[in-house]
Motif scaffolding. Structure first.
Motif, PDB file in Angstrom:
ATOM      1  N   CYS A 238      14.724 -34.519   9.639  1.00  0.00           N
ATOM      2  CA  CYS A 238      13.890 -33.620  10.437  1.00  0.00           C
ATOM      3  C   CYS A 238      12.478 -34.152  10.626  1.00  0.00           C
ATOM      4  CB  CYS A 238      13.855 -32.237   9.776  1.00  0.00           C
ATOM      5  SG  CYS A 238      15.448 -31.381   9.736  1.00  0.00           S
TER       6      CYS A 238
ATOM      7  N   TYR B  89      10.724 -34.990  14.269  1.00  0.00           N
ATOM      8  CA  TYR B  89       9.706 -34.099  14.823  1.00  0.00           C
ATOM      9  C   TYR B  89       8.283 -34.422  14.368  1.00  0.00           C
ATOM     10  CZ  TYR B  89      13.555 -31.379  16.578  1.00  0.00           C
ATOM     11  OH  TYR B  89      14.672 -30.988  17.269  1.00  0.00           O
TER      12      TYR B  89
ATOM     13  N   THR C  55      20.891 -26.884   8.947  1.00  0.00           N
ATOM     14  CA  THR C  55      19.550 -26.796   8.364  1.00  0.00           C
ATOM     15  C   THR C  55      18.720 -25.730   9.070  1.00  0.00           C
ATOM     16  OG1 THR C  55      19.613 -29.145   7.752  1.00  0.00           O
ATOM     17  CG2 THR C  55      17.461 -28.100   7.838  1.00  0.00           C
ATOM     18  N   CYS C  56      18.804 -25.700  10.404  1.00  0.00           N
ATOM     19  CA  CYS C  56      18.053 -24.703  11.168  1.00  0.00           C
ATOM     20  C   CYS C  56      18.560 -23.292  10.877  1.00  0.00           C
ATOM     21  CB  CYS C  56      18.141 -25.002  12.659  1.00  0.00           C
ATOM     22  SG  CYS C  56      17.244 -26.494  13.157  1.00  0.00           S
ATOM     23  N   SER C  57      19.859 -23.136  10.687  1.00  0.00           N
ATOM     24  CA  SER C  57      20.403 -21.824  10.333  1.00  0.00           C
ATOM     25  C   SER C  57      19.873 -21.368   8.980  1.00  0.00           C
ATOM     26  CB  SER C  57      21.931 -21.872  10.305  1.00  0.00           C
ATOM     27  OG  SER C  57      22.453 -22.170  11.589  1.00  0.00           O
TER      28      SER C  57
ATOM     29  N   GLU D 295      16.225 -20.243   9.458  1.00  0.00           N
ATOM     30  CA  GLU D 295      15.974 -19.170  10.424  1.00  0.00           C
ATOM     31  C   GLU D 295      15.239 -17.977   9.807  1.00  0.00           C
ATOM     32  OE1 GLU D 295      15.797 -16.910  13.825  1.00  0.00           O
ATOM     33  OE2 GLU D 295      16.329 -19.041  13.645  1.00  0.00           O
TER      34      GLU D 295
ATOM     35  N   TYR E 162      11.638 -18.838   9.500  1.00  0.00           N
ATOM     36  CA  TYR E 162      10.977 -18.876  10.804  1.00  0.00           C
ATOM     37  C   TYR E 162      10.613 -17.461  11.261  1.00  0.00           C
ATOM     38  CZ  TYR E 162      10.399 -19.684  15.840  1.00  0.00           C
ATOM     39  OH  TYR E 162       9.910 -19.722  17.113  1.00  0.00           O
TER      40      TYR E 162
ATOM     41  N   ARG F 270      15.503 -24.547  18.399  1.00  0.00           N
ATOM     42  CA  ARG F 270      15.466 -25.201  17.089  1.00  0.00           C
ATOM     43  C   ARG F 270      14.273 -26.140  16.987  1.00  0.00           C
ATOM     44  NH1 ARG F 270      21.925 -26.610  17.204  1.00  0.00           N
ATOM     45  NH2 ARG F 270      22.680 -24.568  16.488  1.00  0.00           N
TER      46      ARG F 270
ATOM     47  N   MET G 255      11.275 -24.193  16.111  1.00  0.00           N
ATOM     48  CA  MET G 255      11.228 -23.859  14.698  1.00  0.00           C
ATOM     49  C   MET G 255      10.627 -24.989  13.873  1.00  0.00           C
ATOM     50  SD  MET G 255      14.445 -23.073  12.129  1.00  0.00           S
ATOM     51  CE  MET G 255      15.145 -21.876  13.262  1.00  0.00           C
ATOM     52  N   LEU G 256      11.123 -26.215  14.080  1.00  0.00           N
ATOM     53  CA  LEU G 256      10.621 -27.348  13.293  1.00  0.00           C
ATOM     54  C   LEU G 256       9.185 -27.689  13.654  1.00  0.00           C
ATOM     55  CD1 LEU G 256      12.283 -28.809  11.108  1.00  0.00           C
ATOM     56  CD2 LEU G 256      13.707 -27.528  12.703  1.00  0.00           C
TER      57      LEU G 256
END
Length: 474
Positions: free
Chosen positions: A147, A151, A184-186, A189, A192, A419, A422-423
């Motif tokens: 990640c 990003y 990872t994003c889930s 969440e 976030y 997503r 979020m990052l």
């Protein structure tokens, strides 16, 4: 040879060929011993539809044998295994990333057979600790690296995959990495959503927006132009990226429906509409945008532009002095009222006067009109020392998005853009708070599977920076 002779000779040759029944091209064919040209065969267009088979997922790739292995032996908790027969062991391999190297984490769980009073046998084995991705091989360190590299360092996943193969001999399919990222994003969440609530609960926000291309488009062959709306809380240092499909006012209307306080923006009409419908919100303008208009008008009307730039430069000089000396909000407010306010009021009166007498549609006319409309909204800065005179800090937070656009160009879908928001939110917050994003994300991914939902605010970068957990940086 005279021109007239060449014309006569050429005409004679053609006439002789015609007498023999041969046109010029047919005569040339006859000289090679061929008869008249054959008629071309009739053509028939045939079309058909072929179904392209879907590529099957290659499955999980085996871990390279040359990678170093760290073994961890897990014994059953709360059980005395002394004297029990060990009948085997469960071995679970996962993959971790340490800066510059991949490491296999091997958790060995001995299995014990315990005789029971009824003659049966109970098998005892330790439980595996919670993992970021259930039954997945990536450790928090590897997920954090994937990640952060994308990003923060702007390396698309396919470049990272090539780097792993080149430097470590580890081959992983891009679909596998994509699944890891989605998981990872889930997992992040809920955090976030906690960041969103914390930012909007502030009473002073800075807002700006920037574009992001998305492949999911209703127009064939064209990418959809979405927008990342960025909200920054100067008090906590937290930054929130909020993806929207458009730039309309509905985005800020929905996100800041319950907001009350100061909202610092540029002169975009959507913010004007929002402020008119929310009297509990006080608009604050951006001095940098006002300055930019006069800077662009220097060539057309240098005298007026330089006068405005000199006054604005003085206001910025006072702000720079306060930052350099570390002045508090109260001290900065007192200095603004004593030193900056006379210059600000003079600039405001000057802009109103000049705009009435300058109806130019060129750069200087636009600069004067923009200044006349936006300068009055800087007055809250002389009532609250916390307020900044411009939006430059939030524009700095948007820069990683602009750099990312040049590397991965677009998001694959609207969900992918969300997503990314979020990052970007987490990493921009880490940047403003001078928190190591890799160390923060690795620690969060280790803790969040078992962390209480009602204490998620403890994991946000501004709270984490106050009392950071001990994180392995090897």
């Amino acid at each position: 040879m005279p021109r007239e002779y060449r014309r006569a000779h050429r005409g004679k040759s053609v006439a002789q060929g015609a007498e023999r029944g041969l046109a010029p091209r047919a005569r040339s064919t006859a000289l090679w011993g061929q008869s008249a040209p054959l008629p071309e065969p009739a053509k028939q267009e045939v079309t058909y539809t072929r179904h392209k088979p879907k590529k099957a997922h290659p499955g999980r790739a085996s871990l390279p044998e040359h990678l170093p292995v760290e073994e961890i032996v897990l014994e059953p908790q709360g059980v005395d295994t002394a004297g029990l027969e060990c009948i085997g062991q469960e071995v679970t391999d996962t993959l971790d990333y340490r800066p510059g190297k991949l490491v296999i984490i091997r958790r060995i769980r001995p299995k014990y057979a315990r005789p029971e009073a009824d003659g049966s046998t109970t098998v005892l084995v330790a439980d595996l600790p919670s993992r970021s991705i259930d039954k997945g091989i990536p450790e928090p360190g590897l997920l954090a690296e994937l990640c952060v590299a994308k990003y923060v360092d702007h390396l698309p996943f396919y470049r990272q995959i090539k780097r792993f193969e080149r430097d470590h001999g580890w081959v992983v399919h891009k679909a596998t990495v994509g699944d890891w990222f989605a998981a990872t994003c889930s997992l992040l969440e809920p955090l976030y959503q906690q960041l969103l609530r914390t930012v909007v609960d502030s009473d002073y926000l800075q807002v700006d927006e920037s574009t992001i291309k998305v492949l999911a488009s209703e127009k064939k062959g064209k990418a959809h132009l979405g927008y990342q709306w960025v909200y920054r809380d100067p008090d906590s240092g937290l930054v929130l990226f909020d993806y929207r499909k458009g730039r309309g006012v509905h985005g800020v209307m929905e996100r800041l429906a319950d907001f009350a306080g100061y909202l610092q923006t540029d002169g975009y009409k959507a913010y004007e509409t929002y402020l008119r419908k929310h009297p509990q919100v006080t608009g604050v303008s951006c001095l940098a945008h006002i300055r930019r208009k006069f800077f662009e008008a220097r060539e057309q009307h240098p005298r007026l532009a330089e006068l405005a730039l000199a006054a604005i430069g003085f206001l910025y000089h006072v702000e720079a002095h306060c930052r350099k000396r570390g002045r508090s909000a109260a001290e900065r407010l007192a200095l603004r009222r004593r030193v900056s306010r006379p210059v600000y009021e003079a600039l405001l009166d000057w802009a109103e006067y000049e705009q009435k007498n300058n109806l130019s549609s060129g750069a200087i006319g636009k600069a004067l009109k923009y200044a006349r409309d936006q300068l009055p909204r800087l007055s809250p800065c002389f009532r609250d020392g916390r307020l900044e005179v411009d939006n430059n800090l939030i524009e700095n937070s948007i820069r990683p998005l602009a750099l990312g656009r040049k590397n991965y160009l677009f998001a694959g879908s609207h969900e992918g853009a969300r997503r990314a928001a979020m990052l970007y939110s987490f990493f921009a917050s880490c940047q403003r708070l001078e928190v190591n994003p890799r160390a923060w994300l690795r620690d969060i991914l280790e803790r969040i599977p078992d962390h209480p939902v009602n204490r998620l605010d403890e994991l946000l970068p501004h709270r984490w920076a106050e009392a950071p957990a001990e994180v392995s940086t090897q």
